[in-house]
Design a protein around this motif. Structure first.
Motif, mmCIF file in Angstrom:
data_model
loop_
_atom_site.group_PDB
_atom_site.id
_atom_site.type_symbol
_atom_site.label_atom_id
_atom_site.label_comp_id
_atom_site.label_asym_id
_atom_site.label_seq_id
_atom_site.Cartn_x
_atom_site.Cartn_y
_atom_site.Cartn_z
ATOM 1 N N ALA A 1 0.818 -1.211 0.000
ATOM 2 C CA ALA A 1 0.000 0.000 0.000
ATOM 3 C C ALA A 1 0.856 1.268 0.000
ATOM 4 O O ALA A 1 0.785 2.107 0.889
ATOM 5 N N LEU A 2 1.680 1.417 -1.034
ATOM 6 C CA LEU A 2 2.520 2.604 -1.196
ATOM 7 C C LEU A 2 2.218 3.272 -2.531
ATOM 8 O O LEU A 2 1.861 2.609 -3.509
ATOM 9 N N ARG A 3 2.421 4.580 -2.594
ATOM 10 C CA ARG A 3 2.140 5.374 -3.790
ATOM 11 C C ARG A 3 3.317 5.283 -4.772
ATOM 12 O O ARG A 3 4.115 6.209 -4.892
ATOM 13 N N VAL A 4 3.388 4.156 -5.439
ATOM 14 C CA VAL A 4 4.425 3.938 -6.448
ATOM 15 C C VAL A 4 3.871 3.040 -7.548
ATOM 16 O O VAL A 4 3.124 2.100 -7.271
ATOM 17 N N PHE A 5 4.200 3.386 -8.793
ATOM 18 C CA PHE A 5 3.880 2.493 -9.902
ATOM 19 C C PHE A 5 5.012 2.521 -10.919
ATOM 20 O O PHE A 5 5.836 3.435 -10.929
ATOM 21 N N VAL A 6 5.053 1.473 -11.741
ATOM 22 C CA VAL A 6 6.022 1.383 -12.831
ATOM 23 C C VAL A 6 5.257 1.310 -14.140
ATOM 24 O O VAL A 6 4.089 0.920 -14.173
ATOM 25 N N TYR A 7 5.938 1.695 -15.233
ATOM 26 C CA TYR A 7 5.317 1.665 -16.552
ATOM 27 C C TYR A 7 6.376 1.337 -17.594
ATOM 28 O O TYR A 7 7.575 1.568 -17.391
ATOM 29 N N ASP A 8 5.910 0.765 -18.702
ATOM 30 C CA ASP A 8 6.792 0.410 -19.803
ATOM 31 C C ASP A 8 5.958 0.396 -21.075
ATOM 32 O O ASP A 8 5.116 -0.495 -21.270
ATOM 33 N N TRP A 9 6.148 1.393 -21.936
ATOM 34 C CA TRP A 9 5.308 1.548 -23.115
ATOM 35 C C TRP A 9 6.125 2.129 -24.255
ATOM 36 O O TRP A 9 6.903 3.060 -24.061
ATOM 37 N N THR A 10 5.938 1.609 -25.453
ATOM 38 C CA THR A 10 6.518 2.187 -26.658
ATOM 39 C C THR A 10 5.381 2.759 -27.474
ATOM 40 O O THR A 10 4.442 2.026 -27.834
ATOM 41 N N ASP A 11 5.453 4.060 -27.753
ATOM 42 C CA ASP A 11 4.342 4.717 -28.445
ATOM 43 C C ASP A 11 4.445 4.527 -29.962
ATOM 44 O O ASP A 11 5.355 3.869 -30.469
ATOM 45 N N ASP A 12 3.492 5.113 -30.671
ATOM 46 C CA ASP A 12 3.422 4.958 -32.125
ATOM 47 C C ASP A 12 4.624 5.562 -32.847
ATOM 48 O O ASP A 12 4.896 5.233 -34.003
#
Length: 188
Positions: free
Chosen positions: A55-66
């Protein structure tokens, strides 16, 4: 580094606002590294700490756009501003999203077209991102997790009922359920 179990809808950690991160220590670095491993194994494009039971305010992301721009990072103690929503119903072909905490399901959801994200990285360095399109959707989705909101909570009535039926039929919606990416054979 290791892959963590992903909590399934119904667990209180997914429906409770997460606490701000105050210790930027080795434990946080391990959590973030494990979240990247878990997101990749799932596979997913984002993962919030509550989804792995933290329950901590952290996220990860991994995305390659167009445009083939690769966006990968962690957002710690983020703030998010979004453009106004476009009126009308969500498009099933373009605006359907899923969630690793509701594995295998996708439903249309209207999201803002553009967002501004301000957060810290693991080195406690502030950064700012302006995102549009699908990347904006990812950031909104993960940010919602930090506020205890699942995308299922935001669905239009005509999609909320079938989602509730899926959750009930899958025997989800109660604490303590999870799945293990790379081990359990679930669609995500």
């Amino acid at each position: 580094m290791s892959v963590l179990p992903i909590v399934i809808t119904g667990d209180p950690v997914l429906h409770t606002p997460a606490s701000p991160v105050s210790n930027f220590d080795a434990d946080l670095a391990t959590l973030v590294a494990d979240m990247y491993d878990t997101m990749e194994a799932a596979p997913g494009v984002g993962l919030a700490a509550p989804q792995v039971g933290v329950a901590l305010r952290v996220f990860v992301y991994d995305w390659t756009d167009d445009d083939d721009v690769h966006w990968r990072g962690e957002a710690i103690n983020p703030e998010l501003w979004q453009s106004p929503l476009t009126l009308g119903e969500a498009d099933e072909d373009v605006e359907s999203e899923g969630c690793l905490s509701i594995p295998g399901e996708r439903f249309p959801l209207r999201r803002a077209d553009r967002v501004l994200l301000r957060a810290l990285n693991l080195r406690q360095e502030p950064f700012e991102l302006v995102a549009g399109g699908w990347f904006a959707r990812i950031l909104q989705h993960e940010y919602d997790h930090l506020d205890g909101v699942l995308y299922a909570d935001r669905l239009e009535h005509r999609y909320a009922k079938p989602m509730a039926k899926v959750i009930r039929k899958s025997s989800w919606g109660m604490p303590g359920q999870s799945w293990m990416p790379g081990v359990d054979n679930l669609d995500s």
